[in-house]
Design a protein around this motif. Structure first.
Motif, mmCIF file in Angstrom:
data_model
loop_
_atom_site.group_PDB
_atom_site.id
_atom_site.type_symbol
_atom_site.label_atom_id
_atom_site.label_comp_id
_atom_site.label_asym_id
_atom_site.label_seq_id
_atom_site.Cartn_x
_atom_site.Cartn_y
_atom_site.Cartn_z
ATOM 1 N N ASP A 107 40.849 42.649 32.652
ATOM 2 C CA ASP A 107 41.467 42.536 33.941
ATOM 3 C C ASP A 107 40.323 42.486 35.274
ATOM 4 O O ASP A 107 39.244 43.155 34.726
ATOM 5 C CB ASP A 107 42.140 44.160 34.187
ATOM 6 C CG ASP A 107 43.222 44.016 35.213
ATOM 7 O OD1 ASP A 107 44.541 44.461 34.830
ATOM 8 O OD2 ASP A 107 42.787 43.955 36.322
ATOM 9 N N ASP A 108 40.812 42.131 36.153
ATOM 10 C CA ASP A 108 39.810 41.762 37.261
ATOM 11 C C ASP A 108 39.935 42.933 38.414
ATOM 12 O O ASP A 108 39.319 42.840 39.424
ATOM 13 C CB ASP A 108 39.962 40.380 38.150
ATOM 14 C CG ASP A 108 41.524 40.142 38.523
ATOM 15 O OD1 ASP A 108 41.597 39.514 39.396
ATOM 16 O OD2 ASP A 108 42.430 40.981 37.961
ATOM 17 N N ASP A 109 40.850 43.922 38.321
ATOM 18 C CA ASP A 109 41.131 44.906 39.198
ATOM 19 C C ASP A 109 40.147 45.929 38.798
ATOM 20 O O ASP A 109 40.438 46.890 37.754
ATOM 21 C CB ASP A 109 42.420 45.405 39.257
ATOM 22 C CG ASP A 109 42.910 46.448 40.225
ATOM 23 O OD1 ASP A 109 43.966 46.854 40.466
ATOM 24 O OD2 ASP A 109 41.818 47.043 40.623
ATOM 25 N N PRO A 110 38.980 46.302 39.391
ATOM 26 C CA PRO A 110 38.120 47.315 39.073
ATOM 27 C C PRO A 110 38.641 48.674 39.256
ATOM 28 O O PRO A 110 38.256 49.498 38.425
ATOM 29 C CB PRO A 110 36.722 46.979 40.015
ATOM 30 C CG PRO A 110 37.643 46.334 41.116
ATOM 31 C CD PRO A 110 38.775 45.634 40.529
ATOM 32 N N ARG A 111 39.815 48.955 40.154
ATOM 33 C CA ARG A 111 40.111 50.272 40.088
ATOM 34 C C ARG A 111 41.076 50.785 39.043
ATOM 35 O O ARG A 111 40.753 51.791 38.242
ATOM 36 C CB ARG A 111 41.077 50.497 41.397
ATOM 37 C CG ARG A 111 40.179 50.365 42.646
ATOM 38 C CD ARG A 111 40.975 50.329 43.789
ATOM 39 N NE ARG A 111 41.861 49.230 43.961
ATOM 40 C CZ ARG A 111 42.651 48.806 44.811
ATOM 41 N NH1 ARG A 111 42.949 49.603 45.790
ATOM 42 N NH2 ARG A 111 43.288 47.637 44.886
ATOM 43 N N LEU A 112 41.824 49.768 38.414
ATOM 44 C CA LEU A 112 42.696 49.899 37.468
ATOM 45 C C LEU A 112 41.688 50.093 35.909
ATOM 46 O O LEU A 112 41.899 50.941 35.349
ATOM 47 C CB LEU A 112 43.656 48.674 37.340
ATOM 48 C CG LEU A 112 44.557 48.827 35.849
ATOM 49 C CD1 LEU A 112 46.033 48.517 36.094
ATOM 50 C CD2 LEU A 112 44.103 48.150 34.799
ATOM 51 N N PRO A 128 35.999 40.970 33.225
ATOM 52 C CA PRO A 128 36.836 40.775 34.498
ATOM 53 C C PRO A 128 37.789 39.421 34.561
ATOM 54 O O PRO A 128 38.462 39.194 35.352
ATOM 55 C CB PRO A 128 35.812 40.715 35.769
ATOM 56 C CG PRO A 128 34.684 40.127 35.054
ATOM 57 C CD PRO A 128 34.668 40.736 33.729
ATOM 58 N N ASN A 129 37.286 38.361 33.460
ATOM 59 C CA ASN A 129 38.224 37.275 33.282
ATOM 60 C C ASN A 129 38.472 36.820 31.898
ATOM 61 O O ASN A 129 38.043 37.521 31.006
ATOM 62 C CB ASN A 129 37.209 36.090 34.073
ATOM 63 C CG ASN A 129 36.044 35.945 33.369
ATOM 64 O OD1 ASN A 129 35.900 35.728 32.373
ATOM 65 N ND2 ASN A 129 34.994 36.079 34.172
ATOM 66 N N ASP A 188 45.549 41.323 30.915
ATOM 67 C CA ASP A 188 46.184 41.202 32.218
ATOM 68 C C ASP A 188 46.825 39.779 32.200
ATOM 69 O O ASP A 188 45.771 38.603 31.933
ATOM 70 C CB ASP A 188 45.294 41.400 33.455
ATOM 71 C CG ASP A 188 45.997 41.007 34.926
ATOM 72 O OD1 ASP A 188 45.286 40.847 35.959
ATOM 73 O OD2 ASP A 188 47.218 41.440 34.594
ATOM 74 N N ASN A 202 47.684 37.927 34.845
ATOM 75 C CA ASN A 202 47.235 37.252 35.916
ATOM 76 C C ASN A 202 45.653 37.381 36.137
ATOM 77 O O ASN A 202 45.271 38.142 37.158
ATOM 78 C CB ASN A 202 48.067 37.631 37.260
ATOM 79 C CG ASN A 202 49.331 37.428 37.150
ATOM 80 O OD1 ASN A 202 50.053 36.343 36.910
ATOM 81 N ND2 ASN A 202 50.171 38.432 37.577
ATOM 82 N N THR A 241 50.951 43.490 33.376
ATOM 83 C CA THR A 241 51.467 42.786 34.332
ATOM 84 C C THR A 241 52.385 43.311 35.427
ATOM 85 O O THR A 241 52.763 44.360 35.217
ATOM 86 C CB THR A 241 52.353 41.305 33.899
ATOM 87 O OG1 THR A 241 52.574 40.641 35.206
ATOM 88 C CG2 THR A 241 53.441 41.784 33.367
ATOM 89 N N LYS A 300 52.851 47.093 35.160
ATOM 90 C CA LYS A 300 52.092 47.849 36.014
ATOM 91 C C LYS A 300 52.967 48.360 37.271
ATOM 92 O O LYS A 300 53.941 47.638 37.677
ATOM 93 C CB LYS A 300 50.929 47.143 36.668
ATOM 94 C CG LYS A 300 50.065 46.747 35.604
ATOM 95 C CD LYS A 300 48.875 45.714 36.602
ATOM 96 C CE LYS A 300 47.948 45.093 35.410
ATOM 97 N NZ LYS A 300 46.883 44.183 36.107
#
Length: 236
Positions: free
Chosen positions: A8-13, A32-33, A52, A54, A80, A102
């Motif tokens: 996942d590319d969302d660091p907070r998640l 992240p990818n 993820d 997306n 997602t 999510k």
């Protein structure tokens, strides 16, 4: 201890999920990818991936399709923000083991992870079950059924989750020829479309644990021979 990959590319998640999983005694790796996720999954030491849909470089659905085409059977839960039913169904058809929208409840995520791990690796205890305290000796290999580990001549051997599941099923049925269909049903939950994957898992087990550990019963399946003097006989 199961190893979970978070793609996942969302660091907070990622931080929230990683902290949650570590709190419940999972090992966590994050990337992240999709390309880094693909590389990590190809190593064979990941028990389950949270993917993820997306991603910045590739659609998660395309990635899971490519992985399944390669024969990679690592359990994958898709994440997602989209709620369209047709997309969820497509993700499952392409090879996803579950689908979570999510934002999600932490307890639901943990329960989904436990459920997928139980389905993908038969015999895996949930976090609330009392583990078994057993060992199987197949010299020079020892199988620890509690820790779900294998040793060769006393040294630990790293096995992917499904490799271990294949080994354990054959070991607890030692002395009995197990058909490919029975083995696939037990480990993958289906006897369709995974014959080549089964053969690849057997080949890797032989490389890691010894060529003579698992015998091929031509036209039928596989066998770990009974100990010398054992009354068990093979049947077909």
């Amino acid at each position: 201890m199961a190893r979970v990959l978070v793609v996942d590319d969302d660091p907070r998640l990622v931080k929230v999920v990683a902290n949650l999983l570590r709190k419940h005694e999972f090992q966590v790796e994050s990337v992240p990818n999709g390309e880094l996720g693909r590389q990590a999954l190809r190593r064979g030491d990941i028990d389950l991936a949270l993917l993820d849909v997306n991603l910045p470089d590739v659609n998660g659905l395309s990635l899971i399709f490519q992985l399944r085409e390669e024969g990679n059977t690592t359990p994958i839960i898709l994440l997602t923000v989209r709620t369209e039913v047709h997309e969820q169904a497509l993700g499952l058809r392409l090879g996803g083991d579950d689908y979570i929208v999510k934002p999600f409840n932490p307890e639901v995520l943990l329960a989904r992870i436990d459920a997928v791990l139980r389905r993908s690796t038969p015999g895996t205890p949930s976090r609330t079950e009392t583990p078994r305290n057993e060992h199987l000796e197949i010299p020079p290999v020892t199988i620890d059924l509690t820790a779900r580990l294998a040793y060769k001549e006393g040294m630990p051997v790293r096995l992917a989750p499904l490799e271990y599941a294949v080994l354990e099923f054959l070991a607890v049925n030692r002395g009995r020829a197990v058909s490919k269909e029975e083995l696939m049903l037990s480990v993958w939950g289906t006897s369709r479309g995974v014959s080549r994957t089964l053969a690849e898992h057997i080949s890797r087990l032989r490389r890691k644990l010894g060529d003579d550990l698992i015998m091929t019963q031509t036209g039928y399946g596989y066998l770990i021979p009974a100990p010398p003097g054992d009354r068990a006989t093979t049947t077909q």
